[in-house]
Design an enzyme around this catalytic site. Structure first.
Site, PDB file in Angstrom:
ATOM      1  N   ASP A 135     -16.080 -19.968   4.084  1.00  0.00           N
ATOM      2  CA  ASP A 135     -14.575 -20.357   4.671  1.00  0.00           C
ATOM      3  C   ASP A 135     -13.622 -19.417   3.705  1.00  0.00           C
ATOM      4  O   ASP A 135     -13.495 -19.473   2.439  1.00  0.00           O
ATOM      5  CB  ASP A 135     -14.582 -21.842   4.157  1.00  0.00           C
ATOM      6  CG  ASP A 135     -13.144 -22.377   4.503  1.00  0.00           C
ATOM      7  OD1 ASP A 135     -12.877 -23.598   4.015  1.00  0.00           O
ATOM      8  OD2 ASP A 135     -12.185 -21.495   4.887  1.00  0.00           O
ATOM      9  N   ASP A 159      -9.350 -29.344   6.129  1.00  0.00           N
ATOM     10  CA  ASP A 159      -9.022 -29.034   5.194  1.00  0.00           C
ATOM     11  C   ASP A 159      -8.060 -29.969   4.323  1.00  0.00           C
ATOM     12  O   ASP A 159      -6.835 -30.211   4.469  1.00  0.00           O
ATOM     13  CB  ASP A 159      -8.166 -27.689   5.029  1.00  0.00           C
ATOM     14  CG  ASP A 159      -9.147 -26.649   5.406  1.00  0.00           C
ATOM     15  OD1 ASP A 159      -8.823 -25.662   6.264  1.00  0.00           O
ATOM     16  OD2 ASP A 159     -10.265 -26.547   4.563  1.00  0.00           O
TER      17      ASP A 159
HETATM   18  C1  DX5 Z   1      -8.092 -22.532   2.309  1.00  0.00           C
HETATM   19  C2  DX5 Z   1      -8.756 -23.072   3.452  1.00  0.00           C
HETATM   20  C3  DX5 Z   1      -8.919 -21.767   4.211  1.00  0.00           C
HETATM   21  C4  DX5 Z   1      -9.006 -22.247   5.836  1.00  0.00           C
HETATM   22  C5  DX5 Z   1      -9.397 -21.061   6.606  1.00  0.00           C
HETATM   23  O1  DX5 Z   1      -8.158 -23.449   1.274  1.00  0.00           O
HETATM   24  O2  DX5 Z   1     -10.248 -23.822   3.520  1.00  0.00           O
HETATM   25  O3  DX5 Z   1      -9.923 -21.045   4.092  1.00  0.00           O
HETATM   26  O4  DX5 Z   1     -10.001 -23.105   6.095  1.00  0.00           O
HETATM   27  O5  DX5 Z   1      -8.168 -20.281   6.644  1.00  0.00           O
HETATM   28  P1  DX5 Z   1      -8.400 -18.981   7.406  1.00  0.00           P
HETATM   29  O6  DX5 Z   1      -9.322 -18.680   8.363  1.00  0.00           O
HETATM   30  O7  DX5 Z   1      -7.005 -18.488   8.036  1.00  0.00           O
HETATM   31  O8  DX5 Z   1      -8.414 -17.808   6.181  1.00  0.00           O
END
Ligand code: DX5
Length: 231
Positions: A183, A43
């Site tokens: 995601d 990310d």
């Molecule tokens: C947001 C990120 C999150 C991450 C996953 O910008 O992209 O979505 O990857 O986070 P979780 O799985 O903890 O929601």
């Protein structure tokens, strides 16, 4: 027509590195590979497109030798054209740009392909699917965000499921060879909705790291739930 329509593309579990221990990222990516993940998502945040700052290309390059699975860069940045080559050079095979950050999205995706990487496009929750209607022939993956980007640990936005289904319908109708990724807030209680709506690549961060039975159990559980949801 694609020989792999959306319904039979393999389920893939893609961990977000965001919740990992940043003091030992090489060990962390090795542990994710050992846990059976299919790819690793970085990310990338620039503090402008989203109110958070994370991984530069040198951090990813340092981790590249510690795992053999595909690295994908989720570029949550204002200027993806300027940064794309740096993340390809760092070892990211697939680059996800946000439609909202690209004044000339069609050109940006072509540029990523020209760099020798696989292009992909992400849609924030409020962005309609029409934003990608004319670039499906250029991408290998579409990412439907189920949180507003910037941070891990947020709640899954279930109202995105009709949008996931709409993207899948567009991909199938056009015969495109495209993965559909989700995601944000993906975990044991939400992954079935995302998979049954049409997602085959599921990004998870918090759900993997908070499982008391460990990463391997979490990866196996999420994959099993997603596969069962697709029937
Ligand atoms: C947001 C990120 C999150 C991450 C996953 O910008 O992209 O979505 O990857 O986070 P979780 O799985 O903890 O929601």
């Amino acid at each position: 027509m694609s020989d792999r329509p959306g319904t039979d593309r393999p389920i893939e579990i893609a961990p977000s590195v965001l919740p990992a221990d940043f003091a030992k990222l090489g060990e962390e990516v090795a542990a994710l590979e050992a846990a059976g993940v299919d790819r690793i998502q970085w990310d990338v945040m620039d503090g402008r497109f989203v109110p958070n700052l994370t991984f530069g290309p040198d951090v990813i390059a340092a981790c590249r030798p510690h795992a053999s699975v595909l690295f994908e860069a989720h570029l949550m940045v204002e200027a993806p054209d300027e940064l794309a080559s740096r993340y390809v050079d760092a070892g990211c095979e697939l680059l996800i740009v946000h439609a909202e950050a690209c004044r000339h999205l069609h050109r940006t995706l072509g540029h990523i392909r020209h760099l020798g990487a696989r292009p992909a496009v992400a849609l924030n929750p409020s962005t309609p699917v029409d934003a990608i209607a004319h670039v499906l022939d250029l991408v290998d993956l579409v990412l439907v965000m189920t949180v507003n980007p910037g941070f891990g640990g947020q709640d899954y936005i279930a109202t995105m499921e009709p949008k996931i289904a709409a993207v899948r319908a567009m991909v199938l109708e056009g015969g495109h060879d495209v993965d559909i990724e989700v995601d944000g807030g993906v975990g044991p209680t939400t992954i079935e909705g995302a998979a049954s709506a049409g997602a085959n690549v599921l990004v998870a961060g918090s759900a993997l790291y908070r499982d008391p039975r460990g990463l391997g159990h979490a990866v196996h559980e999420l994959r099993s739930l997603a596969e069962a949801a697709r029937g």
